[in-house]
Design an enzyme around this catalytic site. Sequence first.
Site, PDB file in Angstrom:
ATOM      1  N   PRO A  77       0.859  -1.188   0.000  1.00 44.90           N
ATOM      2  CA  PRO A  77       0.000   0.000   0.000  1.00 44.90           C
ATOM      3  C   PRO A  77       0.899   1.243   0.000  1.00 44.90           C
ATOM      4  O   PRO A  77       1.957   1.241   0.629  1.00 44.90           O
ATOM      5  CB  PRO A  77      -0.789  -0.116   1.301  1.00 44.90           C
ATOM      6  CG  PRO A  77       0.014  -1.014   2.177  1.00 44.90           C
ATOM      7  CD  PRO A  77       0.842  -1.903   1.290  1.00 44.90           C
ATOM      8  N   ASP A 128      14.029   2.712   6.691  1.00 46.47           N
ATOM      9  CA  ASP A 128      13.254   2.041   5.636  1.00 46.47           C
ATOM     10  C   ASP A 128      14.151   1.364   4.604  1.00 46.47           C
ATOM     11  O   ASP A 128      13.984   0.189   4.289  1.00 46.47           O
ATOM     12  CB  ASP A 128      12.357   3.038   4.897  1.00 46.47           C
ATOM     13  CG  ASP A 128      11.165   3.462   5.710  1.00 46.47           C
ATOM     14  OD1 ASP A 128      11.231   3.358   6.945  1.00 46.47           O
ATOM     15  OD2 ASP A 128      10.174   3.897   5.102  1.00 46.47           O
TER      16      ASP A 128
END
Length: 291
Positions: A77, A128
Amino acid sequence: MRASAPGKLIVLGEHSVVYGHRALAAAVSLRTTVTLRPHEGLTVLGESAIRDDRLDAALALALPSRGYRVDIATDLPIGRGMGSSASLSIALLRLRAALEGIEPDFTWLHAEGFALEQIFHGQPSGIDHAVSASEGALVYRRGKKPRSVSMPPSTVVVLDSGTAGNTAELVAGVAARRPAIDPVLDRLGELVERSLPHLDDARALGEAMDEAHAHLAAIGVSTPKLDELVGLARRNGALGAKLSGAGGGGVVLALCPGGGQDTLRAAQARGIHAFRCTIPCGGQDAHATEP
Ligand code: PMV
Protein backbone atom coordinates in the site's frame (compact mmCIF):
# COMPACT_ATOMS: atom_id res chain seq x y z
CA MET A 1 15.74 -6.76 -16.86
CA ARG A 2 13.86 -6.80 -13.60
CA ALA A 3 14.64 -6.26 -9.90
CA SER A 4 12.59 -6.19 -6.75
CA ALA A 5 12.92 -5.22 -3.10
CA PRO A 6 10.68 -5.59 -0.04
CA GLY A 7 8.80 -3.06 2.04
CA LYS A 8 9.07 -2.93 5.82
CA LEU A 9 7.15 -2.80 9.06
CA ILE A 10 8.46 -1.26 12.26
CA VAL A 11 7.90 -3.92 14.92
CA LEU A 12 8.98 -1.86 17.95
CA GLY A 13 10.57 1.54 18.56
CA GLU A 14 9.09 4.11 16.16
CA HIS A 15 9.40 7.68 17.45
CA SER A 16 11.74 6.72 20.31
CA VAL A 17 14.28 5.90 17.55
CA VAL A 18 14.33 9.61 16.72
CA TYR A 19 15.75 10.25 20.22
CA GLY A 20 18.60 7.77 20.07
CA HIS A 21 16.86 4.59 21.21
CA ARG A 22 17.01 1.43 19.13
CA ALA A 23 14.14 0.23 16.92
CA LEU A 24 13.33 -3.19 15.49
CA ALA A 25 12.04 -3.37 11.92
CA ALA A 26 11.54 -6.22 9.49
CA ALA A 27 11.24 -6.65 5.74
CA VAL A 28 7.82 -7.88 4.60
CA SER A 29 6.87 -10.39 1.94
CA LEU A 30 5.39 -7.63 -0.21
CA ARG A 31 7.68 -6.15 -2.83
CA THR A 32 8.13 -3.43 -5.39
CA THR A 33 9.28 -4.69 -8.79
CA VAL A 34 10.90 -2.50 -11.42
CA THR A 35 11.24 -3.66 -15.03
CA LEU A 36 13.61 -2.04 -17.52
CA ARG A 37 13.06 -2.43 -21.26
CA PRO A 38 15.18 -0.99 -24.07
CA HIS A 39 13.71 2.27 -25.34
CA GLU A 40 15.00 4.68 -27.96
CA GLY A 41 15.84 8.14 -26.72
CA LEU A 42 15.55 9.44 -23.17
CA THR A 43 14.75 7.05 -20.32
CA VAL A 44 11.02 7.32 -19.64
CA LEU A 45 8.55 6.16 -17.00
CA GLY A 46 6.06 3.66 -18.43
CA GLU A 47 3.35 2.12 -16.26
CA SER A 48 3.70 2.89 -12.58
CA ALA A 49 1.74 1.77 -9.53
CA ILE A 50 3.57 4.46 -7.56
CA ARG A 51 2.57 7.97 -8.57
CA ASP A 52 4.72 10.67 -7.11
CA ASP A 53 5.99 14.05 -8.34
CA ARG A 54 9.47 13.06 -7.20
CA LEU A 55 9.68 9.88 -9.30
CA ASP A 56 11.41 11.57 -12.25
CA ALA A 57 14.13 12.94 -10.00
CA ALA A 58 14.64 9.49 -8.45
CA LEU A 59 14.86 7.80 -11.86
CA ALA A 60 17.31 10.46 -13.07
CA LEU A 61 19.57 9.81 -10.07
CA ALA A 62 19.38 6.02 -10.22
CA LEU A 63 19.40 5.11 -13.92
CA PRO A 64 21.13 6.07 -17.19
CA SER A 65 19.46 9.14 -18.72
CA ARG A 66 18.90 7.39 -22.08
CA GLY A 67 17.86 4.04 -23.39
CA TYR A 68 15.19 2.59 -21.07
CA ARG A 69 11.49 2.41 -20.34
CA VAL A 70 10.83 1.89 -16.62
CA ASP A 71 7.72 0.05 -15.36
CA ILE A 72 6.95 -0.07 -11.63
CA ALA A 73 4.62 -2.53 -9.90
CA THR A 74 4.15 -2.95 -6.16
CA ASP A 75 2.26 -5.18 -3.72
CA LEU A 76 2.63 -2.54 -1.02
CA PRO A 77 0.00 0.00 0.00
CA ILE A 78 1.35 3.46 -0.87
CA GLY A 79 1.83 6.11 1.81
CA ARG A 80 1.01 3.83 4.74
CA GLY A 81 4.43 3.63 6.40
CA MET A 82 5.30 0.30 4.78
CA GLY A 83 8.32 1.56 2.88
CA SER A 84 7.00 1.67 -0.69
CA SER A 85 9.42 4.43 -1.72
CA ALA A 86 12.37 2.73 -0.01
CA SER A 87 11.62 -0.56 -1.76
CA LEU A 88 11.46 1.34 -5.07
CA SER A 89 14.82 2.98 -4.30
CA ILE A 90 16.47 -0.36 -3.53
CA ALA A 91 14.96 -2.09 -6.60
CA LEU A 92 16.24 0.79 -8.81
CA LEU A 93 19.70 0.46 -7.27
CA ARG A 94 19.75 -3.29 -7.89
CA LEU A 95 19.05 -2.53 -11.56
CA ARG A 96 21.80 0.08 -11.68
CA ALA A 97 24.21 -2.40 -10.12
CA ALA A 98 23.27 -5.00 -12.74
CA LEU A 99 23.78 -2.47 -15.56
CA GLU A 100 27.16 -1.48 -14.18
CA GLY A 101 28.21 -5.07 -13.41
CA ILE A 102 28.51 -4.38 -9.65
CA GLU A 103 27.54 -6.92 -6.97
CA PRO A 104 25.43 -4.70 -4.69
CA ASP A 105 26.32 -5.40 -1.08
CA PHE A 106 24.43 -3.95 1.89
CA THR A 107 26.89 -1.09 2.47
CA TRP A 108 26.59 0.12 -1.14
CA LEU A 109 22.79 -0.19 -1.20
CA HIS A 110 22.47 1.59 2.13
CA ALA A 111 24.70 4.51 1.12
CA GLU A 112 23.19 4.98 -2.36
CA GLY A 113 19.70 4.34 -1.03
CA PHE A 114 20.05 7.25 1.39
CA ALA A 115 20.53 9.70 -1.51
CA LEU A 116 17.42 8.35 -3.24
CA GLU A 117 15.32 8.35 -0.07
CA GLN A 118 16.26 11.99 0.51
CA ILE A 119 14.46 12.80 -2.74
CA PHE A 120 11.27 11.23 -1.34
CA HIS A 121 11.56 12.08 2.36
CA GLY A 122 13.94 15.01 2.89
CA GLN A 123 15.65 13.84 6.09
CA PRO A 124 14.82 10.16 6.56
CA SER A 125 16.18 8.27 9.57
CA GLY A 126 17.35 5.65 7.07
CA ILE A 127 15.53 2.73 8.64
CA ASP A 128 13.25 2.04 5.64
CA HIS A 129 15.88 1.52 2.98
CA ALA A 130 18.23 -0.26 5.43
CA VAL A 131 15.55 -2.88 6.02
CA SER A 132 14.68 -3.12 2.34
CA ALA A 133 18.35 -3.63 1.44
CA SER A 134 18.84 -6.24 4.17
CA GLU A 135 15.73 -8.31 3.30
CA GLY A 136 15.59 -9.39 6.95
CA ALA A 137 15.11 -8.00 10.46
CA LEU A 138 17.26 -5.13 11.68
CA VAL A 139 18.01 -3.30 14.86
CA TYR A 140 18.44 0.33 14.00
CA ARG A 141 20.00 3.16 15.95
CA ARG A 142 20.31 6.59 14.37
CA GLY A 143 23.78 7.27 13.04
CA LYS A 144 25.00 3.71 13.71
CA LYS A 145 25.53 0.82 11.35
CA PRO A 146 22.28 -1.22 11.28
CA ARG A 147 22.62 -4.68 12.82
CA SER A 148 20.85 -7.77 11.46
CA VAL A 149 18.99 -9.80 14.05
CA SER A 150 17.69 -13.30 13.82
CA MET A 151 13.92 -13.39 14.13
CA PRO A 152 11.82 -16.42 13.23
CA PRO A 153 9.45 -15.65 10.33
CA SER A 154 5.91 -15.01 11.52
CA THR A 155 2.58 -14.38 9.87
CA VAL A 156 1.23 -10.91 10.54
CA VAL A 157 -2.00 -9.28 9.51
CA VAL A 158 -1.81 -5.66 8.39
CA LEU A 159 -4.97 -3.59 8.89
CA ASP A 160 -5.14 -0.43 6.83
CA SER A 161 -6.65 2.65 8.52
CA GLY A 162 -7.51 3.99 5.05
CA THR A 163 -5.63 7.24 5.58
CA ALA A 164 -2.01 8.31 5.40
CA GLY A 165 -0.19 9.81 8.37
CA ASN A 166 2.22 12.68 7.72
CA THR A 167 5.52 11.48 9.21
CA ALA A 168 7.15 14.92 9.38
CA GLU A 169 4.13 16.44 11.18
CA LEU A 170 3.84 13.53 13.60
CA VAL A 171 7.54 13.66 14.48
CA ALA A 172 7.21 17.45 15.00
CA GLY A 173 4.14 16.89 17.21
CA VAL A 174 6.09 14.48 19.43
CA ALA A 175 8.98 16.96 19.64
CA ALA A 176 6.54 19.69 20.75
CA ARG A 177 5.23 17.49 23.60
CA ARG A 178 8.69 17.02 25.07
CA PRO A 179 10.03 17.08 27.75
CA ALA A 180 6.74 16.01 29.39
CA ILE A 181 6.63 12.75 27.40
CA ASP A 182 10.34 11.86 27.72
CA PRO A 183 9.66 9.12 30.31
CA VAL A 184 7.31 7.43 27.80
CA LEU A 185 9.90 7.65 25.01
CA ASP A 186 12.40 6.07 27.42
CA ARG A 187 9.93 3.27 28.21
CA LEU A 188 9.51 2.62 24.46
CA GLY A 189 13.28 2.36 24.12
CA GLU A 190 13.53 0.04 27.14
CA LEU A 191 10.79 -2.15 25.69
CA VAL A 192 12.90 -2.72 22.55
CA GLU A 193 15.93 -3.65 24.68
CA ARG A 194 13.85 -6.03 26.81
CA SER A 195 12.32 -7.67 23.75
CA LEU A 196 15.42 -8.23 21.61
CA PRO A 197 16.69 -11.30 23.49
CA HIS A 198 13.28 -13.03 23.13
CA LEU A 199 12.29 -12.55 19.48
CA ASP A 200 11.58 -16.29 19.18
CA ASP A 201 8.87 -16.01 21.86
CA ALA A 202 5.76 -14.91 19.95
CA ARG A 203 3.68 -14.48 23.09
CA ALA A 204 6.26 -12.16 24.68
CA LEU A 205 6.62 -10.20 21.44
CA GLY A 206 2.83 -9.83 21.20
CA GLU A 207 2.73 -8.44 24.75
CA ALA A 208 5.53 -6.03 23.94
CA MET A 209 3.61 -4.83 20.86
CA ASP A 210 0.51 -4.21 23.00
CA GLU A 211 2.59 -2.21 25.47
CA ALA A 212 4.23 -0.27 22.63
CA HIS A 213 0.84 0.73 21.26
CA ALA A 214 -0.20 2.08 24.68
CA HIS A 215 2.99 4.18 24.83
CA LEU A 216 2.51 5.42 21.26
CA ALA A 217 -1.05 6.44 22.14
CA ALA A 218 0.31 8.22 25.24
CA ILE A 219 2.69 10.33 23.11
CA GLY A 220 -0.24 11.32 20.89
CA VAL A 221 0.41 9.53 17.59
CA SER A 222 -2.48 7.05 17.62
CA THR A 223 -5.99 7.84 16.40
CA PRO A 224 -9.44 6.47 17.33
CA LYS A 225 -9.35 4.43 14.08
CA LEU A 226 -5.93 2.92 14.88
CA ASP A 227 -7.08 2.10 18.45
CA GLU A 228 -10.20 0.46 17.00
CA LEU A 229 -8.13 -1.70 14.60
CA VAL A 230 -5.77 -2.72 17.42
CA GLY A 231 -8.74 -3.74 19.60
CA LEU A 232 -10.35 -5.65 16.76
CA ALA A 233 -7.16 -7.61 16.07
CA ARG A 234 -6.65 -8.47 19.75
CA ARG A 235 -10.25 -9.65 20.18
CA ASN A 236 -9.89 -11.85 17.11
CA GLY A 237 -6.86 -13.97 17.78
CA ALA A 238 -3.84 -11.67 17.43
CA LEU A 239 -1.12 -12.20 20.07
CA GLY A 240 -0.48 -8.46 20.02
CA ALA A 241 -1.18 -5.42 17.86
CA LYS A 242 0.11 -1.89 17.46
CA LEU A 243 0.27 0.95 15.01
CA SER A 244 3.38 0.64 12.86
CA GLY A 245 5.24 3.63 11.47
CA ALA A 246 4.63 7.26 12.29
CA GLY A 247 0.90 6.83 13.19
CA GLY A 248 -1.83 9.42 12.60
CA GLY A 249 -3.13 6.95 9.98
CA GLY A 250 -1.19 4.27 8.13
CA VAL A 251 -1.43 0.69 9.31
CA VAL A 252 -1.81 -1.55 12.34
CA LEU A 253 0.46 -4.57 12.62
CA ALA A 254 -1.10 -7.63 14.28
CA LEU A 255 1.03 -10.62 15.25
CA CYS A 256 -0.83 -13.75 14.16
CA PRO A 257 1.52 -16.77 14.08
CA GLY A 258 -1.48 -19.08 13.56
CA GLY A 259 -2.26 -17.47 10.18
CA GLY A 260 -4.61 -14.70 11.25
CA GLN A 261 -7.76 -16.15 9.71
CA ASP A 262 -10.03 -14.80 12.47
CA THR A 263 -8.41 -11.35 12.42
CA LEU A 264 -8.74 -11.16 8.64
CA ARG A 265 -12.35 -12.31 8.70
CA ALA A 266 -13.31 -9.82 11.43
CA ALA A 267 -11.64 -6.96 9.53
CA GLN A 268 -13.25 -7.89 6.25
CA ALA A 269 -16.70 -8.17 7.88
CA ARG A 270 -16.31 -4.50 8.91
CA GLY A 271 -15.13 -3.39 5.46
CA ILE A 272 -11.56 -2.83 6.67
CA HIS A 273 -8.82 -3.51 4.14
CA ALA A 274 -6.58 -6.13 5.75
CA PHE A 275 -4.04 -8.56 4.36
CA ARG A 276 -1.61 -11.17 5.51
CA CYS A 277 2.14 -11.15 5.04
CA THR A 278 5.28 -12.60 6.59
CA ILE A 279 7.97 -10.79 8.60
CA PRO A 280 10.86 -10.94 8.16
CA CYS A 281 10.52 -12.09 4.56
CA GLY A 282 14.10 -13.21 3.64
CA GLY A 283 14.33 -16.63 2.05
CA GLN A 284 14.55 -17.38 -1.62
CA ASP A 285 13.17 -14.01 -2.71
CA ALA A 286 16.20 -12.25 -1.31
CA HIS A 287 18.27 -10.09 -3.64
CA ALA A 288 15.96 -10.70 -6.57
CA THR A 289 17.36 -9.46 -9.86
CA GLU A 290 16.48 -11.19 -13.13
CA PRO A 291 17.97 -10.70 -16.58
O1 PMV B 1 7.89 6.63 7.77
P1 PMV B 1 7.19 5.70 8.71
O2 PMV B 1 5.74 5.86 8.78
O3 PMV B 1 7.62 4.28 8.55
O4 PMV B 1 7.65 6.10 10.22
C1 PMV B 1 8.87 6.61 10.51
C2 PMV B 1 9.30 6.19 11.88
C3 PMV B 1 9.56 7.35 12.81
O5 PMV B 1 10.27 6.80 13.93
C4 PMV B 1 8.25 7.95 13.32
C5 PMV B 1 10.38 8.47 12.17
C6 PMV B 1 11.80 8.09 11.79
O6 PMV B 1 12.40 8.83 10.97
O7 PMV B 1 12.37 7.12 12.33
